[in-house]
Design a protein around this motif. Structure first.
Motif, PDB file in Angstrom:
ATOM      1  N   ARG A 172      30.663 -10.787   6.028  1.00 53.99           N
ATOM      2  CA  ARG A 172      29.457 -10.065   5.586  1.00 53.99           C
ATOM      3  C   ARG A 172      29.963  -9.337   4.278  1.00 53.99           C
ATOM      4  O   ARG A 172      31.100  -8.572   4.110  1.00 53.99           O
ATOM      5  N   LYS A 173      28.856  -9.405   3.447  1.00 50.02           N
ATOM      6  CA  LYS A 173      29.030  -8.443   2.202  1.00 50.02           C
ATOM      7  C   LYS A 173      27.834  -7.654   2.080  1.00 50.02           C
ATOM      8  O   LYS A 173      26.650  -7.815   2.592  1.00 50.02           O
ATOM      9  N   GLN A 174      28.168  -6.561   1.446  1.00 51.55           N
ATOM     10  CA  GLN A 174      26.996  -5.510   1.148  1.00 51.55           C
ATOM     11  C   GLN A 174      26.950  -5.138  -0.289  1.00 51.55           C
ATOM     12  O   GLN A 174      27.666  -5.449  -1.149  1.00 51.55           O
ATOM     13  N   CYS A 175      25.566  -4.843  -0.740  1.00 49.50           N
ATOM     14  CA  CYS A 175      25.305  -4.481  -2.116  1.00 49.50           C
ATOM     15  C   CYS A 175      24.274  -3.519  -2.260  1.00 49.50           C
ATOM     16  O   CYS A 175      23.588  -3.079  -1.344  1.00 49.50           O
ATOM     17  N   ILE A 176      24.100  -2.908  -3.414  1.00 48.86           N
ATOM     18  CA  ILE A 176      23.003  -1.657  -3.521  1.00 48.86           C
ATOM     19  C   ILE A 176      21.720  -2.189  -4.122  1.00 48.86           C
ATOM     20  O   ILE A 176      21.858  -3.156  -5.014  1.00 48.86           O
ATOM     21  N   VAL A 177      20.695  -2.116  -3.609  1.00 47.08           N
ATOM     22  CA  VAL A 177      19.386  -2.576  -4.015  1.00 47.08           C
ATOM     23  C   VAL A 177      18.707  -1.489  -4.963  1.00 47.08           C
ATOM     24  O   VAL A 177      18.405  -0.196  -4.307  1.00 47.08           O
ATOM     25  N   SER A 178      18.423  -1.778  -6.085  1.00 46.17           N
ATOM     26  CA  SER A 178      17.691  -0.547  -7.090  1.00 46.17           C
ATOM     27  C   SER A 178      16.211  -1.120  -7.035  1.00 46.17           C
ATOM     28  O   SER A 178      15.713  -2.196  -7.301  1.00 46.17           O
ATOM     29  N   LEU A 179      15.125   0.099  -6.660  1.00 47.65           N
ATOM     30  CA  LEU A 179      13.790  -0.181  -6.801  1.00 47.65           C
ATOM     31  C   LEU A 179      13.347   0.824  -7.159  1.00 47.65           C
ATOM     32  O   LEU A 179      13.545   2.141  -6.830  1.00 47.65           O
ATOM     33  N   SER A 180      12.248   0.767  -8.116  1.00 45.60           N
ATOM     34  CA  SER A 180      11.641   1.829  -8.754  1.00 45.60           C
ATOM     35  C   SER A 180      10.096   1.634  -8.630  1.00 45.60           C
ATOM     36  O   SER A 180       9.943   0.677  -8.232  1.00 45.60           O
ATOM     37  N   PRO A 181       9.008   2.669  -8.839  1.00 44.00           N
ATOM     38  CA  PRO A 181       7.856   2.313  -8.555  1.00 44.00           C
ATOM     39  C   PRO A 181       7.370   1.077  -9.671  1.00 44.00           C
ATOM     40  O   PRO A 181       6.303   0.189  -9.010  1.00 44.00           O
ATOM     41  N   LYS A 182       7.744   1.047 -10.805  1.00 43.18           N
ATOM     42  CA  LYS A 182       7.419   0.151 -11.742  1.00 43.18           C
ATOM     43  C   LYS A 182       7.875  -1.260 -11.019  1.00 43.18           C
ATOM     44  O   LYS A 182       6.980  -2.361 -11.245  1.00 43.18           O
ATOM     45  N   ILE A 183       9.018  -1.571 -10.849  1.00 42.83           N
ATOM     46  CA  ILE A 183       9.484  -2.643 -10.121  1.00 42.83           C
ATOM     47  C   ILE A 183       8.744  -3.185  -8.699  1.00 42.83           C
ATOM     48  O   ILE A 183       8.611  -4.354  -8.632  1.00 42.83           O
ATOM     49  N   TRP A 184       8.457  -2.218  -8.120  1.00 43.78           N
ATOM     50  CA  TRP A 184       7.838  -2.307  -6.877  1.00 43.78           C
ATOM     51  C   TRP A 184       6.341  -2.988  -7.071  1.00 43.78           C
ATOM     52  O   TRP A 184       6.091  -4.107  -6.497  1.00 43.78           O
ATOM     53  N   SER A 200       0.849  -1.108  -0.105  1.00 40.23           N
ATOM     54  CA  SER A 200       0.181  -0.117   0.070  1.00 40.23           C
ATOM     55  C   SER A 200       0.785   1.235   0.175  1.00 40.23           C
ATOM     56  O   SER A 200       0.167   2.371  -0.109  1.00 40.23           O
ATOM     57  N   SER A 201       2.231   1.201   0.118  1.00 41.95           N
ATOM     58  CA  SER A 201       2.965   2.146   0.285  1.00 41.95           C
ATOM     59  C   SER A 201       4.326   1.990  -0.379  1.00 41.95           C
ATOM     60  O   SER A 201       5.096   1.387   0.176  1.00 41.95           O
ATOM     61  N   PHE A 202       4.752   2.613  -1.396  1.00 44.66           N
ATOM     62  CA  PHE A 202       6.212   2.651  -1.900  1.00 44.66           C
ATOM     63  C   PHE A 202       7.259   3.344  -1.005  1.00 44.66           C
ATOM     64  O   PHE A 202       8.224   2.696  -0.784  1.00 44.66           O
ATOM     65  N   SER A 203       6.908   4.490  -0.518  1.00 40.96           N
ATOM     66  CA  SER A 203       7.869   4.955   0.664  1.00 40.96           C
ATOM     67  C   SER A 203       7.986   4.010   1.952  1.00 40.96           C
ATOM     68  O   SER A 203       9.364   4.019   2.249  1.00 40.96           O
ATOM     69  N   ARG A 204       6.991   3.476   2.183  1.00 41.01           N
ATOM     70  CA  ARG A 204       7.246   2.822   3.291  1.00 41.01           C
ATOM     71  C   ARG A 204       8.141   1.426   3.098  1.00 41.01           C
ATOM     72  O   ARG A 204       9.079   0.910   3.835  1.00 41.01           O
ATOM     73  N   THR A 205       8.081   0.963   1.616  1.00 43.19           N
ATOM     74  CA  THR A 205       9.014  -0.173   1.514  1.00 43.19           C
ATOM     75  C   THR A 205      10.412   0.365   1.308  1.00 43.19           C
ATOM     76  O   THR A 205      11.090  -0.503   1.718  1.00 43.19           O
ATOM     77  N   VAL A 206      10.603   1.582   0.912  1.00 46.67           N
ATOM     78  CA  VAL A 206      12.010   1.989   0.726  1.00 46.67           C
ATOM     79  C   VAL A 206      12.540   2.012   2.318  1.00 46.67           C
ATOM     80  O   VAL A 206      13.766   1.867   2.458  1.00 46.67           O
ATOM     81  N   PHE A 220      15.684   0.154   3.954  1.00 45.07           N
ATOM     82  CA  PHE A 220      16.783   0.984   4.571  1.00 45.07           C
ATOM     83  C   PHE A 220      17.082   0.263   5.839  1.00 45.07           C
ATOM     84  O   PHE A 220      18.158   0.100   6.350  1.00 45.07           O
ATOM     85  N   HIS A 221      15.985   0.282   6.745  1.00 42.07           N
ATOM     86  CA  HIS A 221      16.157  -0.298   8.159  1.00 42.07           C
ATOM     87  C   HIS A 221      16.750  -1.501   8.097  1.00 42.07           C
ATOM     88  O   HIS A 221      17.385  -1.946   9.095  1.00 42.07           O
TER      89      HIS A 221
END
Length: 352
Positions: free
Chosen positions: A318-330, A269-275, A279-280
């Motif tokens: 531990r390894k880190q990576c960058i997650v790319s997310l757009s409204p369309k992919i969401w 119900s919320s793209f911003s909450r998904t981001v 993040f958290h």
């Protein structure tokens, strides 16, 4: 060029096909009426449409162009008049030009002849004499006062001669002679000698003292920033702990069932909450409180890490990576995983 048709033998080399036959039939009438000198409009029409005559004109133009290009060095000679003969022949051919291809060849010949004529003009004599740089230098040295008849010893003893070649005022003499050829203003001279003005001494720059901030600003501003940073950090830590609580509760309910990462962080119900959830959740992975792995379908899953596993694993694994997310992919992820409800409820709508 209009050619007279007084006899059949003269025109035989260029007559072929039907057009030649028609001209052969019309010759007797022309000889009887005009004496073999003129012909009527029908002959002009035949010349315009005669392919044999057109080919002959183009062939002659090409021969002239080739002759100019091959005999270029000979034509550059002042005594050679071959270029004039080529231009006269081109003028005769131009009278019979009727088509665009013939005009193009005439223009090409004109370009070649013009370039050759320009190069030949630069080699012509100017008023009967060519410019000789050596002779000009000799006349110039004589005008400047050089006397080559004197011996070298006499030149060295003479006080008016510098280095045994030119007098001291040689260049001044040449300048006075050359200045009449240029319309320039006379040089400026001081009546009472030259005046050398010394530049003024540089002014010392006075640096303005910067106004020091007041004591209240020093005391209040850092306090405000510190409070703001502390409040944001506390809110982030609380949210991370809250999400970790959700992850542990879902894992304890069914330890054998893997928790899909996308189903855990996505709020349909919320793209911003998904981001914000992504993040958290990244802090959990960074601090070693949660781990991610791939299931049998090669999809990312997440699970909490026990305290003993945190100390044993350490930060090296531990390894880190960058997650790319757009409204369309969401939206595509929501449809692909059939997500209808969020697993991480907002802080103000937590379920007991």
């Amino acid at each position: 060029m209009k050619r007279a048709r007084s006899g059949g033998d003269e025109e035989a080399p260029r007559q072929n096909g039907t057009a030649g036959g028609r001209r052969g039939e019309q010759q007797p009438q022309s000889d009887g009426d005009n004496g073999g000198c003129d012909f009527g409009p029908a002959d002009l029409q035949d010349d315009d449409n005669d392919p044999g005559l057109r080919r002959e004109i183009r062939s002659k133009y090409r021969d002239l162009i080739n002759s100019v290009q091959q005999n270029r060095e000979d034509m550059l000679s002042p005594s050679n008049n071959k270029l004039t003969e080529v231009l006269e022949e081109a003028n005769k051919l131009f009278k019979d030009v009727r088509q665009a291809r013939e005009a193009a060849l005439d223009a090409q010949l004109l370009v070649v002849a013009t370039d050759l004529g320009k190069e030949k003009a630069t080699q012509l004599f100017a008023e009967g004499n060519t410019f000789d740089p050596t002779a000009f230098a000799e006349h110039l040295l004589s005008f400047m006062g050089l006397n080559r008849l004197e011996d070298g010893e006499d030149e060295q003893q003479n006080g008016d001669v510098v280095d045994g070649y030119l007098p001291k005022d040689a260049w001044h003499r040449l300048a006075r002679r050359a200045e009449c050829c240029f319309r320039t203003a006379p040089s400026f001279h001081y009546m009472m000698g030259s005046f050398h003005a010394e530049p003024p001494p540089p002014k010392q720059r006075i640096e303005r003292q910067r106004k020091a901030p007041s004591k209240e600003a020093k005391r209040i501003m850092p306090t405000q920033l510190k409070k703001m940073e502390d409040s944001q950090q506390e809110a982030t830590e609380k949210e991370v702990e809250r999400i970790l609580g959700y992850l542990k509760s879902y894992y304890q309910d069914d330890p054998t069932s893997p928790i899909s990462y996308y189903e855990f962080v996505i709020d349909p119900s919320s793209f911003s909450r998904t981001v914000e959830n992504i993040f958290h959740t990244s802090f959990l992975i960074r601090d070693g409180l949660a781990r991610m792995y791939l299931d049998n379908a090669k999809l990312p899953c997440i699970a909490p890490v026990e305290e003993g596993e945190v100390e044993a694993g350490g930060s090296q694994s531990r390894k880190q990576c960058i997650v790319s997310l757009s409204p369309k992919i969401w939206k595509e992820l929501i449809d692909a995983f059939d997500i209808t409800d969020t697993m991480i409820h907002p802080p103000n709508t937590q379920t007991e």
